[in-house]
Design an enzyme around this catalytic site. Structure first.
Site, PDB file in Angstrom:
ATOM      1  N   ARG A   7      12.215  28.333 -27.919  1.00 57.98           N
ATOM      2  CA  ARG A   7      12.199  28.288 -26.339  1.00 57.98           C
ATOM      3  C   ARG A   7      11.992  26.717 -25.936  1.00 57.98           C
ATOM      4  O   ARG A   7      12.845  26.311 -24.913  1.00 57.98           O
ATOM      5  CB  ARG A   7      10.770  28.980 -25.876  1.00 57.98           C
ATOM      6  CG  ARG A   7      10.994  30.555 -25.833  1.00 57.98           C
ATOM      7  CD  ARG A   7      10.013  31.241 -25.125  1.00 57.98           C
ATOM      8  NE  ARG A   7       8.606  31.192 -25.642  1.00 57.98           N
ATOM      9  CZ  ARG A   7       7.900  32.344 -26.353  1.00 57.98           C
ATOM     10  NH1 ARG A   7       9.064  33.202 -26.441  1.00 57.98           N
ATOM     11  NH2 ARG A   7       6.787  32.365 -26.858  1.00 57.98           N
ATOM     12  N   PHE A  37      17.903  40.777 -24.569  1.00 60.70           N
ATOM     13  CA  PHE A  37      16.726  41.312 -25.142  1.00 60.70           C
ATOM     14  C   PHE A  37      15.502  40.196 -24.513  1.00 60.70           C
ATOM     15  O   PHE A  37      14.765  39.830 -25.315  1.00 60.70           O
ATOM     16  CB  PHE A  37      16.661  41.053 -26.526  1.00 60.70           C
ATOM     17  CG  PHE A  37      17.803  41.962 -27.205  1.00 60.70           C
ATOM     18  CD1 PHE A  37      17.655  43.500 -27.249  1.00 60.70           C
ATOM     19  CD2 PHE A  37      19.149  41.244 -27.537  1.00 60.70           C
ATOM     20  CE1 PHE A  37      18.852  43.951 -27.855  1.00 60.70           C
ATOM     21  CE2 PHE A  37      20.059  42.024 -28.151  1.00 60.70           C
ATOM     22  CZ  PHE A  37      19.969  43.334 -28.072  1.00 60.70           C
ATOM     23  N   ASP A  45      17.159  43.270 -20.263  1.00 62.14           N
ATOM     24  CA  ASP A  45      16.360  43.827 -21.256  1.00 62.14           C
ATOM     25  C   ASP A  45      16.235  45.518 -21.142  1.00 62.14           C
ATOM     26  O   ASP A  45      16.472  45.713 -19.755  1.00 62.14           O
ATOM     27  CB  ASP A  45      14.823  43.423 -21.077  1.00 62.14           C
ATOM     28  CG  ASP A  45      14.055  43.960 -22.201  1.00 62.14           C
ATOM     29  OD1 ASP A  45      13.816  43.091 -23.421  1.00 62.14           O
ATOM     30  OD2 ASP A  45      13.581  45.297 -22.511  1.00 62.14           O
ATOM     31  N   ALA A  64      21.540  46.333 -23.701  1.00 63.35           N
ATOM     32  CA  ALA A  64      22.467  44.995 -23.929  1.00 63.35           C
ATOM     33  C   ALA A  64      23.755  45.167 -24.573  1.00 63.35           C
ATOM     34  O   ALA A  64      24.761  44.549 -24.294  1.00 63.35           O
ATOM     35  CB  ALA A  64      21.713  44.085 -25.008  1.00 63.35           C
ATOM     36  N   ASP A  91      17.954  37.790 -28.805  1.00 68.88           N
ATOM     37  CA  ASP A  91      16.577  37.758 -29.678  1.00 68.88           C
ATOM     38  C   ASP A  91      16.259  39.332 -29.868  1.00 68.88           C
ATOM     39  O   ASP A  91      15.393  39.720 -28.927  1.00 68.88           O
ATOM     40  CB  ASP A  91      15.476  36.935 -28.985  1.00 68.88           C
ATOM     41  CG  ASP A  91      14.301  37.132 -29.966  1.00 68.88           C
ATOM     42  OD1 ASP A  91      14.188  37.294 -31.053  1.00 68.88           O
ATOM     43  OD2 ASP A  91      13.251  36.783 -29.195  1.00 68.88           O
ATOM     44  N   CYS A 142      14.613  39.388 -36.296  1.00 69.37           N
ATOM     45  CA  CYS A 142      13.185  39.519 -36.719  1.00 69.37           C
ATOM     46  C   CYS A 142      13.125  40.690 -37.715  1.00 69.37           C
ATOM     47  O   CYS A 142      11.757  40.905 -37.894  1.00 69.37           O
ATOM     48  CB  CYS A 142      12.218  39.332 -35.901  1.00 69.37           C
ATOM     49  SG  CYS A 142      12.629  41.059 -34.397  1.00 69.37           S
TER      50      CYS A 142
HETATM   51  N1  SAH Z   1      12.971  37.222 -26.447  1.00 72.42           N
HETATM   52  C1  SAH Z   1      11.952  37.785 -26.316  1.00 72.42           C
HETATM   53  C2  SAH Z   1      11.388  38.967 -27.360  1.00 72.42           C
HETATM   54  C3  SAH Z   1      12.402  40.155 -27.341  1.00 72.42           C
HETATM   55  S1  SAH Z   1      11.514  41.649 -28.308  1.00 72.42           S
HETATM   56  C4  SAH Z   1      10.612  36.837 -26.028  1.00 72.42           C
HETATM   57  O1  SAH Z   1      10.874  35.711 -26.308  1.00 72.42           O
HETATM   58  O2  SAH Z   1       9.712  37.342 -25.571  1.00 72.42           O
HETATM   59  C5  SAH Z   1      12.862  42.799 -28.174  1.00 72.42           C
HETATM   60  C6  SAH Z   1      13.185  43.161 -26.469  1.00 72.42           C
HETATM   61  O3  SAH Z   1      14.384  44.039 -26.933  1.00 72.42           O
HETATM   62  C7  SAH Z   1      11.919  44.107 -26.062  1.00 72.42           C
HETATM   63  O4  SAH Z   1      11.621  43.737 -24.707  1.00 72.42           O
HETATM   64  C8  SAH Z   1      12.729  45.499 -25.977  1.00 72.42           C
HETATM   65  O5  SAH Z   1      12.628  46.313 -24.673  1.00 72.42           O
HETATM   66  C9  SAH Z   1      14.138  45.173 -25.843  1.00 72.42           C
HETATM   67  N2  SAH Z   1      15.378  46.220 -26.103  1.00 72.42           N
HETATM   68  C10 SAH Z   1      15.398  46.884 -27.291  1.00 72.42           C
HETATM   69  N3  SAH Z   1      16.584  47.475 -27.328  1.00 72.42           N
HETATM   70  C11 SAH Z   1      17.364  46.935 -26.375  1.00 72.42           C
HETATM   71  C12 SAH Z   1      18.670  47.570 -25.924  1.00 72.42           C
HETATM   72  N4  SAH Z   1      19.490  48.129 -26.699  1.00 72.42           N
HETATM   73  N5  SAH Z   1      19.059  46.764 -24.973  1.00 72.42           N
HETATM   74  C13 SAH Z   1      18.389  45.798 -24.116  1.00 72.42           C
HETATM   75  N6  SAH Z   1      17.057  45.573 -24.493  1.00 72.42           N
HETATM   76  C14 SAH Z   1      16.371  46.244 -25.432  1.00 72.42           C
END
Ligand code: SAH
Length: 399
Positions: free
Chosen positions: A215, A231, A253, A282, A302, A342
């Site tokens: 970040r 995400f 998200d 997404a 992410d 991840c």
């Molecule tokens: N980048 C974030 C962490 C991401 S965790 C940080 O730094 O805090 C992954 C996220 O993806 C979650 O919030 C989940 O709700 C979202 N997610 C999962 N599948 C998704 C999709 N198909 N489209 C959009 N968001 C999604």
């Protein structure tokens, strides 16, 4: 507590002949298949692993139900005591003191095998410590750990999230438990920026601490750029980009709760005026952005772990390729992208190949600028490389 560690209260596991390599490599996970026979207390928290001659090979947390029967903490004749565990808790916290201060009051305090405490993760969020206990043995001795945390950090509250699927399999209670005062929700400071964290309703322990350094990198690259945060969860990368001088931030998200929290986090940092908040899938959203001709100078991608099991790797690779391909198409020339996986089962090598394939199909000339991983508060044991799940690249799209 010393009673739990007394030899008479331990389980005794005899290693199958021919399985010596399991111990020689000092990998802390000793699977049931390597164990010939078991004797001793059925509800033991601690077990000793011996060879057929009775020589002590390892000691650690015992679980009768898990495939990982023993999580080894000591090897050879090193004695496993409550005091040793207290020392490891104190050492883990001491190692992180230099990272803690006025600018950052949230980090991972204990990273399982990386801190020689297999089965245990503890995160600190300002005045709240959140513990994830994944194993029956750790559960029984958890007071040693909680006492250590109280002694070192005096948190207002310790929150045992207890919602790990592994706990269900182990027959452990999955109801959360809060010990201390007040609510688990709190506001943290990370690199001088503020975020609300609610361990009771958030994902994992509430915030993705492993991305802190990435970040900060995002912040350093953001000046004058339009940023897309795919995400986004609670918007952390977007808040950093805004703080770094991004002209516009779009957080995307699938979770409405996450996006509402992203909105509050931008408000907390005075940057909601330049941010957009989108609840959407997404995969569909990048196609829409592409069709409407939107472009960005900085993209963070992410996603959650697409491969939770080994058999999911192929399908996951297709998912990573798809989202990265579309994201690359959205980048302006000389734009940057931080892209992550991840999934523990996705190797760095395979992830790199996926990015390569995405770049080819996107028709972009892309260079790998840097490899990205988790911060220093997520150490990985060299004996347990499985602990290194987060991998990423900083990419630059040249043309
Ligand atoms: N980048 C974030 C962490 C991401 S965790 C940080 O730094 O805090 C992954 C996220 O993806 C979650 O919030 C989940 O709700 C979202 N997610 C999962 N599948 C998704 C999709 N198909 N489209 C959009 N968001 C999604």
């Amino acid at each position: 507590m010393d009673e739990i560690f007394a030899t008479k209260n331990r389980k005794r596991l005899v290693l199958k002949p021919g399985k010596e390599r399991v111990v020689a490599n000092r990998h802390p996970w000793i699977f049931g298949g390597a164990i010939g026979s078991e004797s001793g207390q059925a509800d033991a928290a601690i077990a000793d692993l011996v060879d057929t001659k009775g020589t002590l090979l390892a000691s650690g947390f015992y679980s009768p139900r898990s495939e990982i029967r023993l999580r080894a903490l000591t090897f050879g004749d090193e004695e496993l005591t409550a005091e040793l565990i207290s020392k490891r808790v104190a050492a883990a916290i001491a190692r992180r003191r230099p990272l803690l201060g006025g600018r950052t009051n949230a980090l991972r305090l204990i990273n399982a095998e990386g801190d020689d405490l297999s089965g245990l993760v503890v995160d600190l969020y300002n005045d709240v410590a959140v513990a994830e206990v994944a194993n029956a043995g750790v559960e029984r001795i958890k007071d040693v750990i909680l006492d250590g945390i109280r002694l070192e950090l005096k948190p207002r509250l310790i929150y045992l999230s207890n919602d790990l699927p592994a706990r269900g399999l182990e027959g452990l209670p999955t109801e959360p438990q809060a010990i201390g005062e007040g609510e688990p929700a709190t506001t943290i400071v990370e690199n001088g920026l503020r975020f609300e964290v609610d361990p009771a309703s958030g994902q994992k322990t509430g915030f993705f601490l492993d991305q802190r350094d990435n970040r900060a990198l995002t912040q350093s690259l953001a000046s004058g750029r339009r940023m897309l945060n795919l995400f986004s969860y609670t918007g952390a990368f977007g808040v950093y980009a805004a703080a770094g001088g991004a002209t516009f931030v779009e957080n995307v998200d699938g979770s409405n709760i996450a996006i509402e929290s992203a909105r509050r986090n931008h408000e907390l940092n005075g940057t909601s005026n330049l941010a957009r908040f989108v609840v959407a899938d997404a995969f569909g959203h990048v196609r829409q952005l592409s069709a409407s001709g939107e472009r960005f100078g900085l993209i963070v991608c992410d996603p959650p772990a697409f491969a939770r099991r080994r058999v999911d790797v192929d399908r996951a690779a297709r998912g990573y390729k798809d989202i990265n391909l579309y994201a690359m198409r959205l980048l302006e020339r000389e734009g940057f992208m931080l892209t992550f996986s991840c999934s523990g089962h996705m190797s760095l090598d395979l992830f790199q190949k996926v990015i390569f394939a995405a770049a080819l199909d996107a028709g972009r000339r892309v260079s790998f600028v840097r490899r990205l991983t988790a911060g220093a508060d997520h150490p990985v044991s060299i004996y347990c490389p499985e602990g290194e799940y987060l991998k990423g690249f900083l990419l630059e799209v040249l043309e």
